[in-house]
Design an enzyme around this catalytic site. Structure first.
Site, PDB file in Angstrom:
ATOM      1  N   HIS A   1       1.068  -1.326   0.070  1.00  0.00           N
ATOM      2  CA  HIS A   1      -0.080   0.222  -0.182  1.00  0.00           C
ATOM      3  C   HIS A   1       1.087   1.209   0.120  1.00  0.00           C
ATOM      4  O   HIS A   1       1.688   1.200   0.943  1.00  0.00           O
ATOM      5  CB  HIS A   1      -1.042   0.193   1.048  1.00  0.00           C
ATOM      6  CG  HIS A   1      -0.401  -0.011   2.321  1.00  0.00           C
ATOM      7  ND1 HIS A   1      -0.510   1.251   3.295  1.00  0.00           N
ATOM      8  CD2 HIS A   1       0.223  -1.068   3.433  1.00  0.00           C
ATOM      9  CE1 HIS A   1       0.267   0.976   4.527  1.00  0.00           C
ATOM     10  NE2 HIS A   1       0.589  -0.271   4.826  1.00  0.00           N
TER      11      HIS A   1
ATOM     12  N   GLU B   1      -5.036   1.914   2.534  1.00  0.00           N
ATOM     13  CA  GLU B   1      -5.354   1.409   3.564  1.00  0.00           C
ATOM     14  C   GLU B   1      -5.272   1.465   5.502  1.00  0.00           C
ATOM     15  O   GLU B   1      -5.844   0.802   5.471  1.00  0.00           O
ATOM     16  CB  GLU B   1      -4.195  -0.110   2.947  1.00  0.00           C
ATOM     17  CG  GLU B   1      -3.869  -1.466   3.991  1.00  0.00           C
ATOM     18  CD  GLU B   1      -3.396  -1.246   5.227  1.00  0.00           C
ATOM     19  OE1 GLU B   1      -3.157  -2.043   5.779  1.00  0.00           O
ATOM     20  OE2 GLU B   1      -2.897  -0.044   5.517  1.00  0.00           O
TER      21      GLU B   1
ATOM     22  N   ASP C   1      -0.046   4.318   0.840  1.00  0.00           N
ATOM     23  CA  ASP C   1      -1.128   5.197   1.649  1.00  0.00           C
ATOM     24  C   ASP C   1      -0.449   5.208   2.982  1.00  0.00           C
ATOM     25  O   ASP C   1       0.301   4.006   3.642  1.00  0.00           O
ATOM     26  CB  ASP C   1      -2.534   5.218   2.406  1.00  0.00           C
ATOM     27  CG  ASP C   1      -2.877   4.651   2.403  1.00  0.00           C
ATOM     28  OD1 ASP C   1      -2.789   2.896   2.379  1.00  0.00           O
ATOM     29  OD2 ASP C   1      -3.846   4.281   3.408  1.00  0.00           O
TER      30      ASP C   1
END
Length: 351
Positions: free
Chosen positions: A65, A122, A67
């Site tokens: 992920h 996420e 983020d």
């Protein structure tokens, strides 16, 4: 991809802010980087960065992920460690995926068709990127999720999670009267939830097997006619207790003047250490003179989304100390990052 290029990649990623919901800049960076390294890369319909490399018949997915949680940590290399938000959770893992797949391909050792996915959101309850991939992508042979395990360990599973808001409302009453305030009812309710978990956990020694509720926030107030108290409760769920079953238990604990709203729910998930991908990691660890070590974690990750959806072996791997996730001390030892790239290159190779 050589070590210097790999170091440049992770530094560029950490230097690009990407708080959940604002991942466009890093998605564009990763697509550009992957295309330069021989991937066929693009940004998908929900904002994930997706790159495909290799032409083998069997497809595997490396799903990380992009983020991060909020919090600005100045990006710098200090004493061989890269400081910055996301260095550990989990840009180090995603950079490892890109570097290892590119290296195995360049050295003509790549055994699989590899899809690298950098997911959005996420770190928030939506897990939008992982849900989209799970729904639109065919199940691979196996999947590795990018989360910090340490370069010499493999994560087999994560606990489930349920996030619930509970609101208590009642007629306003003077504090001198014998009736309980809404705030007192809220405290009593939290004690009942905690005691219920304590009773379930009797005989369960491992945290992974326990029901672990936490009180995130409690607030109370009123308008002179009605008083209220709101609790935000987060619950880590074991494998044998899915969100629906626990929600039913929670409803039974609530008095009739309390209202429950579930804002996010994910079941626990774990793979076996005898799965094909776990055994492949085990062989690489042993070849490096390391005894394989396996862990099950009390957090929740995108493994909990794609594992049940795909029904294939799923593990999590990546460099870094998970204890530094979300903290002001988040930093990644660069030697460990390069070690993880070497391990994963071997896992993806026909050695």
């Amino acid at each position: 991809m050589n070590d210097q290029q790999a170091l440049q990649l992770i530094e560029a990623m950490v230097a690009t802010p990407s708080v959940s919901g604002d991942e466009a800049a890093i998605a564009q960076l990763l697509v550009e980087q992957m295309n330069q390294l021989g991937f066929d890369a693009h940004i998908d319909a929900v904002g994930n960065a997706v790159g495909v490399i290799g032409a083998a018949a069997e497809t595997v997915v490396l799903l990380g992920h992009m983020d991060t949680v909020p919090g600005n940590i100045p990006v710098e290399v200090r004493d061989g460690e890269l400081w910055g938000r996301g260095a550990v959770d989990a840009k180090g893992s995603l950079a490892t995926f890109i570097a290892a797949a590119a290296r195995a391909h360049a050295e003509q050792r790549l055994t699989y068709r590899v899809i690298v996915v950098g997911c959005v959101e996420e770190e928030v309850a939506s897990s939008k990127g992982a849900h989209f991939v799970a729904q639109t992508m065919a199940a691979p042979l196996w999947c590795i999720v990018g989360e910090p395990s340490g370069a010499d360990r493999l994560t087999l599973g994560y606990k489930g999670n349920l996030r619930a808001q509970i609101r208590i409302e009642q007629d306003a009453a003077h504090s001198a009267h014998a009736s309980h305030t809404a705030a007192e009812h809220g405290c009593e309710l939290w004690q009942a939830i905690a005691q219920h978990a304590y009773s379930i956990n009797q005989g369960r020694e491992r945290a992974f097997d326990q029901l672990l509720p936490s009180l995130v926030k409690i607030e109370s107030g009123g308008d002179g006619l009605r008083d209220w108290c709101e609790l935000l409760v987060n619950v880590r769920l074991p494998l044998d207790l899915d969100p629906a079953a626990y929600t039913a238990m929670l409803q039974q604990l609530l008095p009739n003047y309390a209202h429950l709203k579930v804002s996010g729910a994910t079941p626990a998930f774990s793979s076996e250490r005898t799965s094909s991908i776990a055994r492949r990691f085990g062989r690489v660890f042993r070849a490096n003179g390391q005894q394989p070590r396996y862990v099950q974690k009390t957090g929740t990750a995108d493994m909990n989304v794609v594992g049940p959806a795909w029904g294939c072996p799923v593990v999590a791997y990546g460099p870094g100390d998970a204890a530094l996730d979300h903290t002001p001390q988040e930093r990644l030892p660069l030697a460990e990052y390069l070690q993880a790239i070497a391990v994963l290159t071997a896992v993806l190779s026909n050695d």
